[in-house]
Scaffold this motif. Structure first.
Motif, PDB file in Angstrom:
ATOM      1  N   GLY A   1     -10.464  14.895  -4.875  1.00  0.00           N
ATOM      2  CA  GLY A   1     -10.158  14.101  -3.472  1.00  0.00           C
ATOM      3  C   GLY A   1      -8.922  15.635  -3.277  1.00  0.00           C
ATOM      4  N   PRO A   2      -8.560  15.553  -1.757  1.00  0.00           N
ATOM      5  CA  PRO A   2      -8.169  16.400  -1.416  1.00  0.00           C
ATOM      6  C   PRO A   2      -6.129  16.878  -1.878  1.00  0.00           C
ATOM      7  CG  PRO A   2      -8.024  14.746   0.457  1.00  0.00           C
ATOM      8  CD  PRO A   2      -8.622  13.965  -0.960  1.00  0.00           C
ATOM      9  N   TYR A   3      -5.694  16.612  -2.261  1.00  0.00           N
ATOM     10  CA  TYR A   3      -4.326  16.090  -2.371  1.00  0.00           C
ATOM     11  C   TYR A   3      -5.074  17.816  -3.061  1.00  0.00           C
ATOM     12  CZ  TYR A   3      -2.437  11.540  -1.638  1.00  0.00           C
ATOM     13  OH  TYR A   3      -1.799  10.664  -0.512  1.00  0.00           O
ATOM     14  N   PRO A   4      -2.825  18.236  -3.078  1.00  0.00           N
ATOM     15  CA  PRO A   4      -2.815  19.214  -3.598  1.00  0.00           C
ATOM     16  C   PRO A   4      -2.480  19.685  -4.967  1.00  0.00           C
ATOM     17  CG  PRO A   4      -0.441  18.985  -2.371  1.00  0.00           C
ATOM     18  CD  PRO A   4      -2.298  18.282  -1.751  1.00  0.00           C
TER      19      PRO A   4
ATOM     20  N   LYS B   1      -3.665  -6.054   0.748  1.00  0.00           N
ATOM     21  CA  LYS B   1      -3.624  -5.274   1.689  1.00  0.00           C
ATOM     22  C   LYS B   1      -3.075  -4.504   2.739  1.00  0.00           C
ATOM     23  CE  LYS B   1      -8.159  -8.503   2.815  1.00  0.00           C
ATOM     24  NZ  LYS B   1      -8.901  -6.983   2.324  1.00  0.00           N
ATOM     25  N   ARG B   2      -2.468  -3.800   3.106  1.00  0.00           N
ATOM     26  CA  ARG B   2      -1.676  -2.051   3.825  1.00  0.00           C
ATOM     27  C   ARG B   2      -1.187  -3.540   4.927  1.00  0.00           C
ATOM     28  NH1 ARG B   2      -1.985   2.230   2.968  1.00  0.00           N
ATOM     29  NH2 ARG B   2      -4.084   2.130   1.247  1.00  0.00           N
TER      30      ARG B   2
ATOM     31  N   LYS C   1      -4.022   5.044   0.166  1.00  0.00           N
ATOM     32  CA  LYS C   1      -5.478   4.844   1.148  1.00  0.00           C
ATOM     33  C   LYS C   1      -6.534   6.550   0.584  1.00  0.00           C
ATOM     34  CE  LYS C   1      -5.237   5.106   6.190  1.00  0.00           C
ATOM     35  NZ  LYS C   1      -4.523   4.999   7.217  1.00  0.00           N
ATOM     36  N   GLU C   2      -5.758   7.342   0.513  1.00  0.00           N
ATOM     37  CA  GLU C   2      -6.800   8.101  -0.393  1.00  0.00           C
ATOM     38  C   GLU C   2      -7.527   8.035  -1.390  1.00  0.00           C
ATOM     39  OE1 GLU C   2      -3.679   8.292   0.956  1.00  0.00           O
ATOM     40  OE2 GLU C   2      -4.374   8.904   3.188  1.00  0.00           O
TER      41      GLU C   2
ATOM     42  N   GLY D   1       0.966  -1.157  -0.087  1.00  0.00           N
ATOM     43  CA  GLY D   1      -0.125  -0.071  -0.139  1.00  0.00           C
ATOM     44  C   GLY D   1       0.876   1.137   0.033  1.00  0.00           C
ATOM     45  N   SER D   2       0.425   1.981  -0.239  1.00  0.00           N
ATOM     46  CA  SER D   2       1.309   3.627  -0.438  1.00  0.00           C
ATOM     47  C   SER D   2       1.851   3.555   0.772  1.00  0.00           C
ATOM     48  CB  SER D   2       0.279   4.896  -0.851  1.00  0.00           C
ATOM     49  OG  SER D   2      -1.007   4.567   0.629  1.00  0.00           O
TER      50      SER D   2
END
Length: 265
Positions: free
Chosen positions: A177-180, A255-256, A221-222, A9-10
């Motif tokens: 999403g919320p990422y810049p 899975k992470r 994850k995001e 995962g990330s």
């Protein structure tokens, strides 16, 4: 020959690959405690590792490296540029420099009876590689952290028995999403990460009758979730320009924070 995702995962990546007599990790991006617990679950100890092959220097692939190296003196393999970056990572602490072994893309090397074939990938790291690992006519590969794929990558993933492939993000989730903006641009770019759709399209190019297992890994994850990655990849395969349906293959998501099933080929 066996392959198990201990974590993918990330936030951290560590994949076990081994034969009856040789045992390696692809990346060490989780705590040493979690790596050793994972090895214990498949009947191994950290002291039995013959090597760690590192794809690139980002912390989600290296953060447990220092403790494992100090504790068990496990040889570490990576490209010269990757190892130079790892040397700069103060959080890894002190470990014997002689454990670092430089490798080159497209130059095969062996660890025990495992033949390891590193090949170049495009990612925003010093000189990143993916790995194809062979033993007695069986082969598996771990291919993550690719901004895109090309014919060279497709060629290196032909004829596999099992594969862990990046399916990092859903493009729509990432874009809304919320990422810049700069981070969205990086992830979507040619040196970022493979989307669910592109993972499915790459699989369409390498599917064959003897491919036993596909693990989708390195999920964000995001910007992703397991069911979405799974269904998107399956749809790309079933609707893609190939003779197969997704139901012809065993596909699951790594899975992470949990181990995958043991994949034996």
């Amino acid at each position: 020959m066996r392959m198990v995702s201990i974590a993918s995962g990330s936030s951290g990546n560590c994949i076990y690959v081994g034969s009856d007599s040789s045992h390696i990790l692809v990346d060490a991006g989780i705590s040493n405690k979690r790596m050793e617990q994972g090895l214990n679950e498949i009947g191994l100890k950290g002291s039995e590792l013959d090597g760690i092959v590192i794809t690139h220097e980002h912390s989600d692939h290296t953060k447990g490296l220092g403790v494992l190296a100090r504790k068990h003196h496990v040889p570490i393999y990576g490209t010269k540029e990757t190892l130079e970056e790892i040397r700069k990572q103060k959080y890894l602490g002190e470990y014997p420099e002689e454990l670092l072994h430089p490798i080159k893309p497209d130059v095969d090397f062996s660890i025990g009876d495992l033949e390891i074939k590193p090949f170049s990938i495009d990612h925003d790291a010093a000189n990143p590689v993916a790995y194809r690992i062979q033993n007695n006519h069986r082969s598996v590969a771990v291919a993550t952290d690719m901004g895109h794929y090309n014919q060279y990558v497709i060629d290196h993933l032909q004829g596999l028995d099992a594969l862990l492939l990046e399916s990092n993000h859903d493009v729509n989730m990432l874009q809304t999403g919320p990422y810049p903006y700069y981070l969205k641009k990086r992830i979507l770019g040619d040196y970022g990460h493979l989307s669910n759709e592109n993972a499915g399209r790459l699989l369409c190019c390498i599917l064959h009758d003897r491919l036993k297992k596909v693990l989708l890994g390195h999920l964000s994850k995001e910007n992703n979730y397991e069911e979405l990655a799974y269904e998107t990849v399956k749809l790309e395969i079933t609707e893609g320009d190939n003779p197969y349906k997704a139901s012809d293959f065993s596909i699951s998501v790594a899975k992470r924070d949990q181990m995958s099933e043991i994949i034996t080929v």
